[in-house]
Design an enzyme around this catalytic site. Structure first.
Site, PDB file in Angstrom:
ATOM      1  N   THR A   1     -45.501   3.178 142.464  1.00 36.81           N
ATOM      2  CA  THR A   1     -45.742   4.616 142.297  1.00 36.81           C
ATOM      3  C   THR A   1     -44.793   5.488 143.121  1.00 36.81           C
ATOM      4  O   THR A   1     -44.190   6.422 142.596  1.00 36.81           O
ATOM      5  CB  THR A   1     -47.197   4.947 142.667  1.00 36.81           C
ATOM      6  OG1 THR A   1     -48.066   4.262 141.763  1.00 36.81           O
ATOM      7  CG2 THR A   1     -47.462   6.438 142.580  1.00 36.81           C
TER       8      THR A   1
ATOM      9  N   HIS B   1     -48.260  -4.381 138.791  1.00 33.68           N
ATOM     10  CA  HIS B   1     -46.886  -4.055 138.417  1.00 33.68           C
ATOM     11  C   HIS B   1     -45.982  -4.255 139.623  1.00 33.68           C
ATOM     12  O   HIS B   1     -46.451  -4.587 140.708  1.00 33.68           O
ATOM     13  CB  HIS B   1     -46.815  -2.601 137.947  1.00 33.68           C
ATOM     14  CG  HIS B   1     -47.506  -1.651 138.884  1.00 33.68           C
ATOM     15  ND1 HIS B   1     -46.896  -1.097 139.983  1.00 33.68           N
ATOM     16  CD2 HIS B   1     -48.793  -1.203 138.925  1.00 33.68           C
ATOM     17  CE1 HIS B   1     -47.757  -0.342 140.634  1.00 33.68           C
ATOM     18  NE2 HIS B   1     -48.918  -0.393 140.027  1.00 33.68           N
TER      19      HIS B   1
ATOM     20  N   HIS C   1     -55.479  -1.060 137.003  1.00 33.63           N
ATOM     21  CA  HIS C   1     -55.653  -2.042 138.072  1.00 33.63           C
ATOM     22  C   HIS C   1     -57.037  -2.686 138.022  1.00 33.63           C
ATOM     23  O   HIS C   1     -57.186  -3.873 138.312  1.00 33.63           O
ATOM     24  CB  HIS C   1     -55.450  -1.372 139.437  1.00 33.63           C
ATOM     25  CG  HIS C   1     -54.021  -1.267 139.852  1.00 33.63           C
ATOM     26  ND1 HIS C   1     -53.227  -2.364 140.079  1.00 33.63           N
ATOM     27  CD2 HIS C   1     -53.235  -0.175 140.090  1.00 33.63           C
ATOM     28  CE1 HIS C   1     -52.018  -1.969 140.445  1.00 33.63           C
ATOM     29  NE2 HIS C   1     -51.989  -0.640 140.447  1.00 33.63           N
TER      30      HIS C   1
ATOM     31  N   ASP D   1     -51.580  11.634 146.634  1.00 29.44           N
ATOM     32  CA  ASP D   1     -50.702  12.469 147.465  1.00 29.44           C
ATOM     33  C   ASP D   1     -49.224  12.215 147.164  1.00 29.44           C
ATOM     34  O   ASP D   1     -48.453  13.143 146.951  1.00 29.44           O
ATOM     35  CB  ASP D   1     -50.998  12.276 148.959  1.00 29.44           C
ATOM     36  CG  ASP D   1     -51.125  10.818 149.391  1.00 29.44           C
ATOM     37  OD1 ASP D   1     -50.527   9.937 148.752  1.00 29.44           O
ATOM     38  OD2 ASP D   1     -51.838  10.575 150.386  1.00 29.44           O
ATOM     39  N   ARG D   2     -48.808  10.949 147.149  1.00 24.20           N
ATOM     40  CA  ARG D   2     -47.387  10.649 146.942  1.00 24.20           C
ATOM     41  C   ARG D   2     -46.888  11.086 145.569  1.00 24.20           C
ATOM     42  O   ARG D   2     -45.718  11.414 145.398  1.00 24.20           O
ATOM     43  CB  ARG D   2     -47.114   9.154 147.159  1.00 24.20           C
ATOM     44  CG  ARG D   2     -47.870   8.193 146.243  1.00 24.20           C
ATOM     45  CD  ARG D   2     -47.664   6.748 146.690  1.00 24.20           C
ATOM     46  NE  ARG D   2     -48.346   5.759 145.865  1.00 24.20           N
ATOM     47  CZ  ARG D   2     -49.593   5.347 146.058  1.00 24.20           C
ATOM     48  NH1 ARG D   2     -50.315   5.868 147.045  1.00 24.20           N
ATOM     49  NH2 ARG D   2     -50.137   4.422 145.275  1.00 24.20           N
TER      50      ARG D   2
ATOM     51  N   ASP E   1     -44.301   6.248 135.907  1.00 22.77           N
ATOM     52  CA  ASP E   1     -43.678   5.771 137.143  1.00 22.77           C
ATOM     53  C   ASP E   1     -43.468   4.267 137.152  1.00 22.77           C
ATOM     54  O   ASP E   1     -42.773   3.732 138.012  1.00 22.77           O
ATOM     55  CB  ASP E   1     -44.510   6.194 138.355  1.00 22.77           C
ATOM     56  CG  ASP E   1     -45.939   5.684 138.299  1.00 22.77           C
ATOM     57  OD1 ASP E   1     -46.383   5.221 137.227  1.00 22.77           O
ATOM     58  OD2 ASP E   1     -46.633   5.758 139.339  1.00 22.77           O
ATOM     59  N   HIS E   2     -44.057   3.573 136.209  1.00 22.44           N
ATOM     60  CA  HIS E   2     -43.917   2.127 136.010  1.00 22.44           C
ATOM     61  C   HIS E   2     -44.862   1.761 134.874  1.00 22.44           C
ATOM     62  O   HIS E   2     -45.667   2.592 134.436  1.00 22.44           O
ATOM     63  CB  HIS E   2     -44.276   1.324 137.269  1.00 22.44           C
ATOM     64  CG  HIS E   2     -45.616   1.648 137.848  1.00 22.44           C
ATOM     65  ND1 HIS E   2     -46.806   1.235 137.279  1.00 22.44           N
ATOM     66  CD2 HIS E   2     -45.968   2.393 138.936  1.00 22.44           C
ATOM     67  CE1 HIS E   2     -47.825   1.678 137.990  1.00 22.44           C
ATOM     68  NE2 HIS E   2     -47.345   2.406 138.995  1.00 22.44           N
TER      69      HIS E   2
END
Length: 551
Positions: free
Chosen positions: A85, A492, A315, A168-169, A358-359
């Protein structure tokens, strides 16, 4: 030719020249007309084939609208590992890879501090909107600019940038260093949107009002399938051995009573693992457009929106679950109402959107094994023990390794020097040792990554993810469909197609309708948006503008 005729000819030629200059000026002005708002949408853990797998069940206003009216890059890939991420969001918006922007993972071992660090943690900042330390964050560990930063510089800081995400990220990194604000969700017993003193001293009025209205409570309800579950033929059986589920419920099967399950699943955090967290994100993003008056003047604004709940659901339940199908069908509805809100607030031909991920993610290896596809689980504890045993037997010392994380081995340089050991030799010895281990497909030294240029294959992706200051001394990669994870749910991080192949849709002002199977890479997005806006590319950009998406 007499004097009068010559004069008339001269006047005629001057008239043509003047008209050409006016025409050129008008065309130039038109070509530099920018969208009032750029919206970057990232869907966490979205495989490309979700667009095709669920296509017939999507409505007309969400994913289908983006595909039917916009441009679909069908062969879009990440060009580095690890596909996580933090690096994903940083790479999308900077136009470069971890090699240059420095976000090498979500968490990594810091060779200077001698401890693990989180990609956006920042103890020099304080939380805003909560007494919890979950607001002590900033983008400072990302060392390059985003296209949003470049837009702020270009507009003399008049163009706004706002970041929104449950994580947050996923809010902080896309918005960049100069953002006006980034907001993320504080769950547990609060259920509020928060920020950091990096951006502000207190939450703006519209965020305070949104939190006071406590929209979050309306989503604590039963989660059942949007449509009859028997129609979900694009996913596996609801009851199976490959899903995690929630604490307090015996089976990972519909329906889920979130009011009851909340108590044993970290309070409001339970919404992260349901499609309702995406709905809450949409509510907040729409309010951000209104509250910040985005797209209301002649300076381009940027809004970054990341939908995180798709990752949590993946997940927990896996990419082949009924839960993931329902999550995407509901997200499709949320996208539709978000686009409608942008139509109303900014105007249909005044904004530009891109949507990517993002993936992606791998099928649950236990499921793959059940249908005779090679797959497996990497035992990190056994690996660590074997490596330590090898080091002790070879060098007579068990303190040569500082950390093993993110498929990297970090060596203790001081101890090597003390024992008069050559770094390159120890790296090579480790590579030759671990390449024989079960499930390890590739292994390389940090020296090779720094000194050799790889132009294709997994080696290229490893190198693009290798940051000389932050990465380890030995890097290794697993065989296909092998993961370091539990036996339920998907994950991932690899260089394989199931993790790198993600959607890329462009839509709105300046974008033509079309599609391509030409290979594009995630680092092409930022320079494409920069070209659309006529601004500088992000300062560490390595991608190329995709000119074929423009009108």
């Amino acid at each position: 030719m007499n004097k009068n005729s010559l004069t008339l000819l001269l006047v005629f030629l001057l008239s043509l020249t003047s008209k050409a200059q006016i025409s050129h000026t008008n065309n130039s002005t038109e070509s530099l007309e920018r969208p009032k708002l750029v919206v970057g949408i990232v869907i966490d853990q979205m495989r490309y084939d979700y667009l095709t797998r669920f296509y017939n069940k999507f409505g007309e206003d969400g994913f289908k609208r983006l595909m039917k009216e916009g441009f679909n890059c069908k062969n879009n890939h990440f060009n580095y590992v690890p596909t996580y991420t933090g690096p994903g969001h940083a790479s999308i918006f900077t136009g470069t890879s971890p090699k240059y922007h420095g976000i090498i993972s979500n968490n990594w071992y810091d060779k200077e501090l001698k401890k693990n660090v989180y990609c956006v943690e920042d103890d020099s900042e304080q939380s805003v909107g909560t007494s919890n330390n979950s607001g002590q964050m900033s983008p400072r560990k990302m060392v390059s600019t985003t296209f949003a930063d470049e837009n702020r510089l270009f507009t003399q800081m008049r163009g706004k940038t706002i970041g929104v995400s449950i994580k947050d990220r996923a809010s902080i990194l896309p918005a960049g260093h100069t953002a006006n604000a980034a907001y993320w969700f504080q769950g547990e017993d609060e259920g509020h949107w928060i920020s950091s003193t990096y951006y502000m001293d207190s939450l703006p009025k519209w965020v305070i009002e949104f939190n006071k209205e406590h929209h979050v409570d309306s989503y604590l309800k039963e989660w059942n399938t949007l449509y009859p579950i028997e129609t979900y033929t694009e996913s596996g059986d609801d009851l199976n051995d490959f899903e995690g589920g929630f604490e307090g419920k015996e089976t990972a099967t519909f329906p889920y009573d979130l009011v009851i399950l909340k108590r044993q699943n970290k309070g409001y955090d339970i919404l992260k693992t349901t499609p309702y967290g995406n709905s809450l994100t949409t509510d907040f993003a729409i309010e951000a457009v209104k509250g910040e008056q985005l797209g209301k003047d002649n300076e381009t604004d940027v809004l970054t929106v990341s939908y995180s709940c798709t990752d949590y659901v993946g997940h927990n339940f896996g990419v082949n679950s009924k839960e993931i199908e329902d999550t995407y069908l509901r997200l499709d509805i949320d996208l539709g109402r978000f686009l409608k809100a942008l139509d109303d607030a900014v105007g249909k031909n005044n904004y530009t959107v891109f949507l990517t991920a993002d993936h992606a993610a791998v099928d649950v290896p236990e499921y793959l094994k059940s249908v005779n596809i090679p797959a497996g689980y990497f035992d990190s504890k056994a690996f660590r023990n074997s490596v330590n045993e090898f080091i002790t037997n070879t060098y007579g010392n068990n303190n040569l390794i500082e950390s093993i994380s993110n498929n990297q081995i970090f060596l203790n340089k001081e101890k090597l020097k003390e024992l008069n050991l050559d770094l390159d030799d120890v790296q090579e010895d480790l590579v030759n040792e671990i390449i024989s281990y079960n499930y390890i497909e590739k292994a390389y030294t940090g020296t090779a990554m720094s000194s050799t240029s790889f132009i294709d294959g997994i080696e290229r992706l490893i190198q693009n993810g290798f940051n000389q200051k932050r990465s380890g001394d030995v890097i290794f990669a697993f065989a296909p469909a092998v993961i370091n994870y539990g036996k339920t749910g998907s994950t991932h991080g690899s260089a394989y197609e199931y993790d790198t192949h993600v959607p890329l849709l462009f839509f709105g002002k300046g974008i033509k309708h079309g599609a391509t199977f030409q290979r594009t890479e995630i680092t092409d997005i930022a320079p494409t948006i920069s070209a659309l806006l006529g601004i500088s590319y992000p300062n560490a950009n390595m991608g190329n503008p995709l000119d074929f998406v423009f009108k």
